[in-house]
Design a protein around this motif. Structure first.
Motif, mmCIF file in Angstrom:
data_model
loop_
_atom_site.group_PDB
_atom_site.id
_atom_site.type_symbol
_atom_site.label_atom_id
_atom_site.label_comp_id
_atom_site.label_asym_id
_atom_site.label_seq_id
_atom_site.Cartn_x
_atom_site.Cartn_y
_atom_site.Cartn_z
ATOM 1 N N ALA A 67 0.658 -1.279 -0.096
ATOM 2 C CA ALA A 67 -0.151 0.131 0.009
ATOM 3 C C ALA A 67 0.939 1.239 -0.117
ATOM 4 O O ALA A 67 0.627 2.170 -0.723
ATOM 5 C CB ALA A 67 -0.970 -0.159 1.106
ATOM 6 N N LEU A 68 1.689 1.192 0.844
ATOM 7 C CA LEU A 68 2.743 2.675 0.935
ATOM 8 C C LEU A 68 3.728 2.749 -0.253
ATOM 9 O O LEU A 68 3.571 3.912 -0.772
ATOM 10 C CB LEU A 68 3.783 2.240 2.092
ATOM 11 N N TRP A 69 3.901 1.665 -0.926
ATOM 12 C CA TRP A 69 5.027 1.656 -2.277
ATOM 13 C C TRP A 69 3.751 2.006 -3.438
ATOM 14 O O TRP A 69 4.112 2.924 -3.903
ATOM 15 C CB TRP A 69 5.431 0.280 -2.513
ATOM 16 N N ILE A 70 2.845 1.248 -3.712
ATOM 17 C CA ILE A 70 1.907 1.561 -4.720
ATOM 18 C C ILE A 70 1.309 2.871 -4.656
ATOM 19 O O ILE A 70 1.325 3.746 -5.428
ATOM 20 C CB ILE A 70 0.918 0.468 -4.947
ATOM 21 N N GLY A 71 0.595 3.124 -3.430
ATOM 22 C CA GLY A 71 -0.020 4.375 -3.201
ATOM 23 C C GLY A 71 0.665 5.602 -2.942
ATOM 24 O O GLY A 71 0.556 6.535 -3.248
ATOM 25 N N GLY A 72 1.962 5.362 -2.535
ATOM 26 C CA GLY A 72 3.033 6.434 -2.337
ATOM 27 C C GLY A 72 3.381 6.990 -3.748
ATOM 28 O O GLY A 72 3.290 8.313 -4.295
ATOM 29 N N LEU A 73 3.546 6.149 -4.760
ATOM 30 C CA LEU A 73 4.003 6.479 -6.241
ATOM 31 C C LEU A 73 2.670 7.369 -6.733
ATOM 32 O O LEU A 73 2.787 8.007 -7.439
ATOM 33 C CB LEU A 73 4.401 5.537 -7.105
ATOM 34 N N GLY A 74 1.291 6.521 -6.568
ATOM 35 C CA GLY A 74 0.162 7.196 -7.068
ATOM 36 C C GLY A 74 0.113 8.586 -6.387
ATOM 37 O O GLY A 74 -0.401 9.539 -7.277
ATOM 38 N N ALA A 75 0.222 8.717 -5.324
ATOM 39 C CA ALA A 75 -0.020 10.095 -4.461
ATOM 40 C C ALA A 75 0.974 11.136 -5.091
ATOM 41 O O ALA A 75 0.658 12.251 -5.482
ATOM 42 C CB ALA A 75 0.091 9.874 -3.041
ATOM 43 N N VAL A 76 2.329 10.442 -5.387
ATOM 44 C CA VAL A 76 3.457 11.520 -5.919
ATOM 45 C C VAL A 76 2.770 11.950 -7.347
ATOM 46 O O VAL A 76 2.948 13.315 -7.588
ATOM 47 C CB VAL A 76 4.529 10.718 -6.104
ATOM 48 N N ALA A 77 2.320 11.340 -8.055
ATOM 49 C CA ALA A 77 1.799 11.639 -9.321
ATOM 50 C C ALA A 77 0.621 12.606 -9.192
ATOM 51 O O ALA A 77 0.541 13.534 -9.916
ATOM 52 C CB ALA A 77 1.254 10.413 -10.168
ATOM 53 N N LEU A 78 -0.426 12.303 -8.241
ATOM 54 C CA LEU A 78 -1.495 13.229 -8.144
ATOM 55 C C LEU A 78 -0.950 14.551 -7.602
ATOM 56 O O LEU A 78 -1.593 15.347 -7.994
ATOM 57 C CB LEU A 78 -2.561 12.467 -7.395
ATOM 58 N N VAL A 79 -0.181 14.614 -6.649
ATOM 59 C CA VAL A 79 0.147 15.778 -5.824
ATOM 60 C C VAL A 79 0.968 16.519 -7.072
ATOM 61 O O VAL A 79 1.188 17.758 -6.974
ATOM 62 C CB VAL A 79 1.024 15.568 -4.560
ATOM 63 N N GLY A 80 1.725 15.784 -7.642
ATOM 64 C CA GLY A 80 2.696 16.496 -8.543
ATOM 65 C C GLY A 80 2.454 17.020 -9.879
ATOM 66 O O GLY A 80 2.943 17.668 -10.764
ATOM 67 N N LEU A 81 1.268 16.742 -10.185
ATOM 68 C CA LEU A 81 0.571 17.081 -11.721
ATOM 69 C C LEU A 81 0.506 18.579 -11.967
ATOM 70 O O LEU A 81 0.746 19.003 -12.986
ATOM 71 C CB LEU A 81 -0.654 16.422 -11.932
ATOM 72 N N ARG A 82 0.346 19.515 -10.797
ATOM 73 C CA ARG A 82 0.228 20.814 -10.899
ATOM 74 C C ARG A 82 1.247 21.459 -10.175
ATOM 75 O O ARG A 82 1.731 22.916 -10.272
ATOM 76 C CB ARG A 82 -0.943 21.226 -10.248
ATOM 77 N N TYR A 83 2.222 20.685 -9.256
ATOM 78 C CA TYR A 83 3.225 21.247 -8.505
ATOM 79 C C TYR A 83 4.396 20.529 -8.792
ATOM 80 O O TYR A 83 4.530 19.346 -8.894
ATOM 81 C CB TYR A 83 2.994 21.361 -7.049
ATOM 82 N N ALA A 84 5.690 21.156 -9.235
ATOM 83 C CA ALA A 84 6.685 20.678 -9.528
ATOM 84 C C ALA A 84 7.391 19.665 -8.383
ATOM 85 O O ALA A 84 7.222 19.928 -7.117
ATOM 86 C CB ALA A 84 7.815 21.555 -9.679
ATOM 87 N N VAL A 85 7.663 18.309 -8.740
ATOM 88 C CA VAL A 85 8.167 17.416 -7.787
ATOM 89 C C VAL A 85 9.565 17.643 -7.624
ATOM 90 O O VAL A 85 10.363 17.828 -8.366
ATOM 91 C CB VAL A 85 8.111 16.195 -8.088
ATOM 92 N N THR A 86 10.080 17.944 -6.301
ATOM 93 C CA THR A 86 11.554 18.236 -6.093
ATOM 94 C C THR A 86 12.406 17.123 -5.923
ATOM 95 O O THR A 86 11.843 15.962 -5.957
ATOM 96 C CB THR A 86 11.529 18.957 -4.809
ATOM 97 N N ALA A 87 13.787 17.338 -6.002
ATOM 98 C CA ALA A 87 14.556 16.190 -6.170
ATOM 99 C C ALA A 87 14.418 15.523 -4.470
ATOM 100 O O ALA A 87 14.490 14.525 -4.479
ATOM 101 C CB ALA A 87 15.953 16.822 -6.209
ATOM 102 N N ASP A 88 14.468 16.436 -3.572
ATOM 103 C CA ASP A 88 14.390 16.005 -2.270
ATOM 104 C C ASP A 88 12.971 14.789 -1.992
ATOM 105 O O ASP A 88 13.127 13.949 -1.478
ATOM 106 C CB ASP A 88 14.099 16.685 -1.218
ATOM 107 N N VAL A 89 11.849 14.976 -2.715
ATOM 108 C CA VAL A 89 10.798 14.322 -2.723
ATOM 109 C C VAL A 89 10.911 13.144 -3.480
ATOM 110 O O VAL A 89 10.706 11.858 -2.580
ATOM 111 C CB VAL A 89 9.704 14.952 -3.375
#
Length: 363
Positions: A221-243
């Motif tokens: 859940a953490l692995w799959i959902g984490g990647l899905g959430a990164v995509a959803l959160v990052g679609l409008r905001y740039a994903v940083t190198a630290d993230v």
């Protein structure tokens, strides 16, 4: 150009890069629903192969809607639960304070709402499937109330629905990483409850099986959902190198937890290598192969994206590569989810024998 236009242009995050392609591409919007479609297609293929969703021969058939609808809602339940867990974990441990955390909490709240609806439908269909009661039976309502009030597994599924609804409400109310971390406890409780409903939950190996299943479900859940959430959160905001670096570390440990717990669970259910020749064993091998593919994609993340970011190369090029790998990865994750649900509905080679002469602690 007016001064206002100039300010607007400079304040918008860049969406493309000639060096490395899009940093937040619009086509990634289609990656998550595509992963859901891949999960359902894999579920149908795996279920048809094992016959897990075929009509019952010796019992009252609850109907094709129930036989196929129950596993479909299980896929949707697990994917929405995964995004809930992933978004809360990102807000608590990965994303920098500020608007991204609030956006992740919003994603978690919406995902938890979908989880609630899917879990409620799953409860109804699982009851119909397990007790051979068609949806149009005159006694369906009375029997369902008996199921959720007096039968342990029914109470467990109802409890999961309640926890999901609480998670949705709390995620939309709290703010900040601390609030996200506290909210994360709720879906973890649900995962613990779900672990007690697996194949070997009532068998002699139930203690190891439940512990392994909890680690397996939580890590996935953490692995799959984490990647899905990164995509959803990052679609409008740039994903940083630290993230990306932080998520990569979490994904590595999730891979270890899923792999080790999966091996333990598999050995409990197949008993010996001969069990790999059964329908259950073949699906298990397919799932393991997909897990290896995911591990390879994770290695590419660490060896290319994270390495390029650490070396100080073009940021947009590295993040563009991250999005491309992520799009492929979520598709494979969808396939893993479909096989896993079909596997959970297929009889394992080792029967779930009840404990004989239990000790007081086991009782």
């Amino acid at each position: 150009m007016t001064p206002t236009d100039a300010r607007n242009r400079t304040s918008r995050p860049a969406r493309t890069s000639t060096a490395g392609g899009p940093t937040s591409p619009s086509w990634l919007v289609a990656a998550l629903p595509a992963a859901g479609l891949v999960a359902l297609a894999t579920l149908f293929a795996a279920g048809a192969f094992s016959g897990a969703f075929a009509a019952f021969a010796n019992f009252t058939d609850p109907g094709a809607v129930v036989r196929w609808g129950a596993p479909v809602t299980t896929v949707l339940t697990e994917l929405s639960l995964a995004v809930t867990v992933g978004a809360l974990a990102l807000a608590a441990c990965v994303l920098p304070r500020g608007p991204l955390v609030d956006r992740a909490l919003g994603v978690a709240g919406v995902a938890a709402g979908l989880w609630t609806l899917a879990a409620l439908v799953q409860l109804v269909l699982r009851f119909s499937w397990s007790f051979y009661v068609p949806l149009d039976s005159p006694s369906f309502g009375t029997a369902l109330m008996e199921y959720v009030s007096n039968i342990e597994i029914g109470r467990t599924y109802l409890g999961i629905v309640i926890v999901a609804a609480l998670t949705a409400a709390v995620a939309l109310l709290v703010r900040g990483p601390v609030g996200a971390l506290c909210t994360l406890a709720l879906p973890l409780v649900a995962l613990g409850m779900q672990s007690a409903t697996g194949h070997a939950a009532g068998a002699a190996s139930h203690d190891v099986a439940i512990s392994a299943l909890f680690l397996h479900l939580g890590g996935a859940a953490l692995w799959i959902g984490g990647l899905g959430a990164v995509a959803l959160v990052g679609l409008r905001y740039a994903v940083t190198a630290d993230v990306i670096r932080r998520y990569s570390e979490i994904a590595l440990w999730c891979f270890v937890a899923v792999a080790v717990s999966g091996l333990v669970s598999a050995w409990i259910r197949i008993g010996s290598l001969d069990g790999l020749s059964t329908d259950y064993g073949i699906l298990l091998v397919v799932k393991a192969a997909l897990l290896i593919v995911l591990g390879s994609l994770g290695y590419l993340h660490r060896s290319t994206v994270v390495a390029r970011l650490s070396a100080g190369t073009t940021r947009n090029a590295a993040i563009g590569l991250f999005w491309r790998l992520a799009a492929v990865e979520v598709g494979v994750m969808g396939a893993v989810s479909g096989v896993a649900v079909a596997l959970g509905s297929t009889a394992p080679p080792v029967p779930d024998d009840e404990i004989v002469d239990p000790t007081p602690a086991e009782s």
